[in-house]
Design a protein around this motif. Sequence first.
Motif, short mmCIF file in Angstrom:
data_model
loop_
_atom_site.label_atom_id
_atom_site.label_comp_id
_atom_site.label_asym_id
_atom_site.label_seq_id
_atom_site.Cartn_x
_atom_site.Cartn_y
_atom_site.Cartn_z
N TRP A 39 0.84 -1.21 0.00
CA TRP A 39 0.00 0.00 0.00
C TRP A 39 0.87 1.25 0.00
O TRP A 39 1.85 1.37 0.72
N LEU B 120 0.00 5.56 -0.34
CA LEU B 120 -0.92 6.66 -0.60
C LEU B 120 -0.46 7.45 -1.82
O LEU B 120 -1.28 7.93 -2.62
N SER C 268 -1.51 5.56 -4.90
CA SER C 268 -2.96 5.66 -5.06
C SER C 268 -3.34 7.01 -5.68
O SER C 268 -4.20 7.08 -6.56
N GLU D 117 3.72 10.52 4.17
CA GLU D 117 3.27 9.51 3.22
C GLU D 117 4.44 8.65 2.76
O GLU D 117 4.31 7.43 2.62
N GLU E 46 5.44 6.29 5.52
CA GLU E 46 4.51 5.16 5.58
C GLU E 46 4.82 4.17 4.46
O GLU E 46 4.78 2.95 4.67
N ARG F 80 -2.13 6.88 11.02
CA ARG F 80 -2.16 6.38 9.64
C ARG F 80 -3.38 5.50 9.39
O ARG F 80 -3.95 5.51 8.30
N TYR F 81 -3.77 4.75 10.40
CA TYR F 81 -4.96 3.93 10.26
C TYR F 81 -6.21 4.79 10.08
O TYR F 81 -7.06 4.51 9.24
N ARG G 99 -6.23 7.80 8.85
CA ARG G 99 -6.15 8.40 7.52
C ARG G 99 -6.58 7.40 6.45
O ARG G 99 -7.29 7.74 5.51
N LEU G 100 -6.13 6.16 6.60
CA LEU G 100 -6.51 5.12 5.64
C LEU G 100 -8.02 4.89 5.68
O LEU G 100 -8.65 4.69 4.63
N ARG G 101 -8.61 4.94 6.89
CA ARG G 101 -10.07 4.79 7.00
C ARG G 101 -10.79 5.92 6.28
O ARG G 101 -11.83 5.72 5.64
#
Length: 798
Positions: A587, A589, A592, A682, A685, A702-703, A705-707
């Motif tokens: 993963w 960001l 993405s 980012e 991470e 970070r979790y 933010r990912l959510r």
Amino acid sequence: MSSSKPAPKSNQEDYQLKDTKPSLGERWPHGGQRGGSGWLYSERATSTYDLVEQMFYLYVRVVKAKELPPNPVTGSVDPYVEVKVGNYKGKTRHFEKKTNPEWKQVFAFSKEKIQSSFVEVYVKDKEMVARDDYIGKVDFDMHEVPTRVPPDSPLAPQWYRLENLKGETRRRGEIMLAVWLGTQADEAFPEAWHSDSASVKGEGLYSIRSKVYVNPKLWYLRVNVIEAQDVEPHDKSQPPQVFVKAQVGQQMLKTKLCPTKTTNPMWNEDLVFVAAEPFEEQLVLTLENKASAAKDEVVAKLTLPLNKFEVRMDHRAVDSRWYNVERFGFGVLEGDKRNERKFSSRIHLRVCLEGGYHVLDESTMYISDTRPTARQLWKQPIGILEVGILSAQGLQPMKTNDGKSSTDAYCVAKYGLKWVRTRTITESFNPKWNEQYTWEVYDPCTVITFGVFDNSHLGSTSQQTPGGGAKNDSRIGKVRIRLSTLEMDRIYTNSYPLLVLRPTGLKKMGELQLAIRFTCLSLAHIIYLYGHPLLPKMHYQHPFTVNQLDSLRYQAMSIVAVRLGRAEPPLRKEVVEYMLDVDSHIWSLRRSKANFFRIVTLFSGLISMSKWLGEVQKWKNPVTTILVHVLFFILLCYPELILPTIFLYMFLIGIWNFRSRPRHPPHMDTKLSWAEAAHPDELDEEFDTFPTSKAQDVTKMRYDRLRSVAGRIQTVVGDIATQGERLNALLSWRDPRATSLFVIFCLAVAVALYVTPFKIVAAVAGMYWLRHPKFRSKLPSAPGNFFKRLPSRADSML
């Protein structure tokens, strides 16, 4: 040797690809002997090394010596040879107590760095404590050294009598030598000791030489577990509930648990593994009983060699076989009891090696080979790819050596089954390799990958990486080139930026200079390939699932890394994984965002077209709208012109774009990758380990933010699904009144279209769509309102 200074920090324009004009091809001196008239060069066209700059080397081949005089004190001699050219010295290994040693070693001295007109070859006696004794020497004048011009045979070595320090010929002692001038095209070049790497000692010498590696031949092993008979659990009071565990090397897969408790379970499941020739692993099958929720007991075991299985070229069914399995837990003393058993457990298998698939060890986005495993299914090559790996410029310091920053760079290229590694140029920020390699091309829509690395295995204990830790070869940068973007029979000479993304941000590590030529062997075959699938037909007739492909690719990459790591010198695991993009699924960001903006760019043309149509519809430019009216009525009167007009328009666009076609191969685009604008957190991470090694508060942030990101994606996906379900609701009677209205509307439209000419309907619809803004309402249209009122399945979501 002093290393050159690294290049200053690059700015944004340095991220672009650059044209270069290297002096490619061979230029040879006149004649074979070297007179006092100096060097005269003449052009001589060849096809062997015409994509690299010519580099001259002085070669000294030390073969053997005979009748060396023993040391008067010890009565023996431990001889070795020292070759000296100016400031450079090369030494052979020494032999203990041998008067007729054989070395068979070649020394190569770069001509451009030679600062002497003599070649001195010394034979010395190795001493453990005192200084090494001098036995004799042979001198050569550089101007008298002959030139070897390939494809001439190698120069024959000759016996030379040793001289003492005064230049007098000794009574005893001769050495067999050959001295000549050549280039990197010489057969002796790859295995020679190089003056460019004079500081490398011991085992490190093996890791600096250029080598060619071949990918191991990979197979898919398909194990169809059908059924078993007479399975006996340890506890015979309860019928067993069995599953099968299969293992090949480090790969392990399981069948589903048989739904019923029985001694004759059935599964009929396929388990697929990756295996590499030569087959060193075996297929190990174990039958395990689910004795309890937390306990699995091994009931029976079966081991089968892989080279006994049938090879399948297509989708035909292979014969199944029953195999007797060994009961697990029998000891040596119980061997007689086992032989007395009249019946034993059996397992029914259908196992084959799949020769019709291409085993994917790299992403299909950057695939370099599409051939099936079985050689019998290979087609003829359609072209030849020739690559000259010339040099690198402005490399950054990668480690400290004796308190001094240095870089020991080498380049790796991977295409098809063939990997190549250039020699390592030590302590240089501007290394020159000038090595040329050739590949056969079987499909033009493939990618060749180049990677530049810093060699951390030169045997020096003083070498330290800036971050410390394990001694891995560091990544300097990567370049990918798709062959289909190259014009045929043209030489591309470009300098590619070597860009690396680090936790601190994007960094340019230098530039890689390449010369590339793609030669076509059969244009008709290339055109034929464009209409056929990229992968062999088995991938489409019997495809793997997405999860299977991901797992099998990971296993294939691991096998390739292990096998190439066992070569001598090894192509190390970190190098193979970087070239094969082993971490591309992690993963990110940044990635993405980059993919999202790629989609936006992809639809930007359609968005621009819709905006233009909106302006036409709203009469922003009355002249354009009137012209659209005229075109509309022309196409309405002559509908047979619609398709030809569309294709003619696309033809004209293609011809117009020919002037602005790309003149260079593609390179790493920092803006496309969203690398320049990436936030430091980012990047941190992205480079975090998996599982994470960060503190709890960082992981929580970070979790969250990912959510948040996933929540937005979830909303968009839900909206798309809602529109599709509303479309389905038109005729599904989920809303009886809406469906009734739509069905009656369809009937009315059908009757109207039957009795009304199509031109009139199209004219009315077109004039209504192009009506003036004075006749428009700002409220949504009735069809849009009707569609938005239709029910979706969102009401049933929890």
